[in-house]
Motif scaffolding. Sequence first.
Motif, short mmCIF file in Angstrom:
data_model
loop_
_atom_site.label_atom_id
_atom_site.label_comp_id
_atom_site.label_asym_id
_atom_site.label_seq_id
_atom_site.Cartn_x
_atom_site.Cartn_y
_atom_site.Cartn_z
N ALA A 68 2.91 2.12 -4.72
CA ALA A 68 3.85 1.91 -5.83
C ALA A 68 3.19 1.56 -7.17
N PRO A 69 2.18 0.70 -7.20
CA PRO A 69 1.58 0.38 -8.51
C PRO A 69 1.01 1.61 -9.24
N LEU A 70 0.62 2.63 -8.49
CA LEU A 70 0.09 3.84 -9.12
C LEU A 70 1.17 4.66 -9.82
N ARG A 71 2.42 4.35 -9.56
CA ARG A 71 3.54 5.07 -10.16
C ARG A 71 4.19 4.26 -11.28
N TRP A 72 3.72 3.05 -11.53
CA TRP A 72 4.29 2.21 -12.59
C TRP A 72 4.00 2.81 -13.96
N PRO A 73 4.95 2.66 -14.89
CA PRO A 73 4.70 3.13 -16.26
C PRO A 73 3.43 2.48 -16.81
N GLY A 74 2.68 3.23 -17.53
CA GLY A 74 1.43 2.72 -18.08
C GLY A 74 0.26 2.97 -17.15
N VAL A 75 0.46 2.75 -15.86
CA VAL A 75 -0.59 3.00 -14.87
C VAL A 75 -0.52 4.46 -14.41
N ARG A 76 0.70 4.99 -14.38
CA ARG A 76 0.94 6.35 -13.87
C ARG A 76 0.06 7.40 -14.56
N TRP A 77 0.02 7.38 -15.89
CA TRP A 77 -0.75 8.38 -16.63
C TRP A 77 -2.21 8.34 -16.21
N PHE A 78 -2.79 7.16 -16.15
CA PHE A 78 -4.19 7.01 -15.78
C PHE A 78 -4.42 7.41 -14.32
N SER A 79 -3.58 6.94 -13.41
CA SER A 79 -3.78 7.25 -11.98
C SER A 79 -3.62 8.74 -11.71
N ASP A 80 -2.73 9.42 -12.43
CA ASP A 80 -2.59 10.87 -12.25
C ASP A 80 -3.86 11.60 -12.67
N ARG A 81 -4.50 11.17 -13.73
CA ARG A 81 -5.76 11.80 -14.16
C ARG A 81 -6.88 11.54 -13.17
N VAL A 82 -6.94 10.32 -12.65
CA VAL A 82 -7.96 10.00 -11.64
C VAL A 82 -7.72 10.83 -10.39
N TYR A 83 -6.44 10.97 -9.99
CA TYR A 83 -6.12 11.80 -8.82
C TYR A 83 -6.58 13.24 -9.03
N LEU A 84 -6.30 13.82 -10.20
CA LEU A 84 -6.70 15.21 -10.46
C LEU A 84 -8.22 15.36 -10.40
N LEU A 85 -8.94 14.38 -10.88
CA LEU A 85 -10.39 14.39 -10.79
C LEU A 85 -10.82 14.33 -9.31
N PHE A 86 -10.20 13.45 -8.55
CA PHE A 86 -10.48 13.37 -7.12
C PHE A 86 -10.19 14.70 -6.44
N ALA A 87 -9.02 15.28 -6.70
CA ALA A 87 -8.63 16.53 -6.05
C ALA A 87 -9.64 17.64 -6.34
N ARG A 88 -10.10 17.71 -7.56
CA ARG A 88 -11.05 18.74 -7.96
C ARG A 88 -12.38 18.58 -7.23
N HIS A 89 -12.76 17.35 -6.94
CA HIS A 89 -14.07 17.08 -6.35
C HIS A 89 -14.00 16.53 -4.93
N ARG A 90 -12.88 16.78 -4.23
CA ARG A 90 -12.70 16.16 -2.92
C ARG A 90 -13.73 16.61 -1.88
N ALA A 91 -14.25 17.83 -1.99
CA ALA A 91 -15.29 18.27 -1.05
C ALA A 91 -16.55 17.43 -1.22
N ARG A 92 -16.95 17.22 -2.48
CA ARG A 92 -18.12 16.38 -2.76
C ARG A 92 -17.90 14.94 -2.31
N ILE A 93 -16.70 14.44 -2.59
CA ILE A 93 -16.38 13.06 -2.21
C ILE A 93 -16.35 12.94 -0.69
N SER A 94 -15.80 13.94 0.00
CA SER A 94 -15.79 13.94 1.46
C SER A 94 -17.21 13.91 2.02
N ARG A 95 -18.09 14.69 1.41
CA ARG A 95 -19.48 14.73 1.86
C ARG A 95 -20.12 13.35 1.69
N TRP A 96 -19.82 12.71 0.57
CA TRP A 96 -20.39 11.40 0.27
C TRP A 96 -19.82 10.32 1.21
N VAL A 97 -18.50 10.33 1.42
CA VAL A 97 -17.84 9.30 2.21
C VAL A 97 -17.95 9.54 3.71
#
Length: 130
Positions: free
Chosen positions: A90-119
């Motif tokens: 829920a905090p990721l959907r709060w106004p003010g936080v939502r814009w930032f968390s959506d951008r971080v999610y898009l960055l994660f989605a774009r690089h999820r293969a690399r992140i998976s390899r790392w994690v």
Amino acid sequence: MTELAKVTVFYDGQCPLCVREMRHLQTLDHAERLHLVDIKQPQFNQQFPDIDAKQADRILTGINTDGRTIYGLDVTYAAWHAVGRGYWIAPLRWPGVRWFSDRVYLLFARHRARISRWVMGRSDCDSCRL
């Protein structure tokens, strides 16, 4: 008694992190409120002609309980809410936080293969099915 509407989540079944989260959600889904669909399954396009598999591979796609298509962290929130743990997201959907968390999610989605390899030590898996 009417059946509760399900949240459908279209996930990448070849992404170790994605499969890991879907498995975790399955363990919490005691009321069977989730319908988890692997976008990499052979018959996906025939079964879900209204869902663009390429777009769903770029950004998490789902259908909420109203039948509306949703994307990104809105899908994550809907899925976790369906299993009774929406307060975690829920905090990721709060106004003010939502814009930032959506951008971080898009960055994660774009690089999820690399992140998976790392994690997880691997970037893809053909045998990670639920």
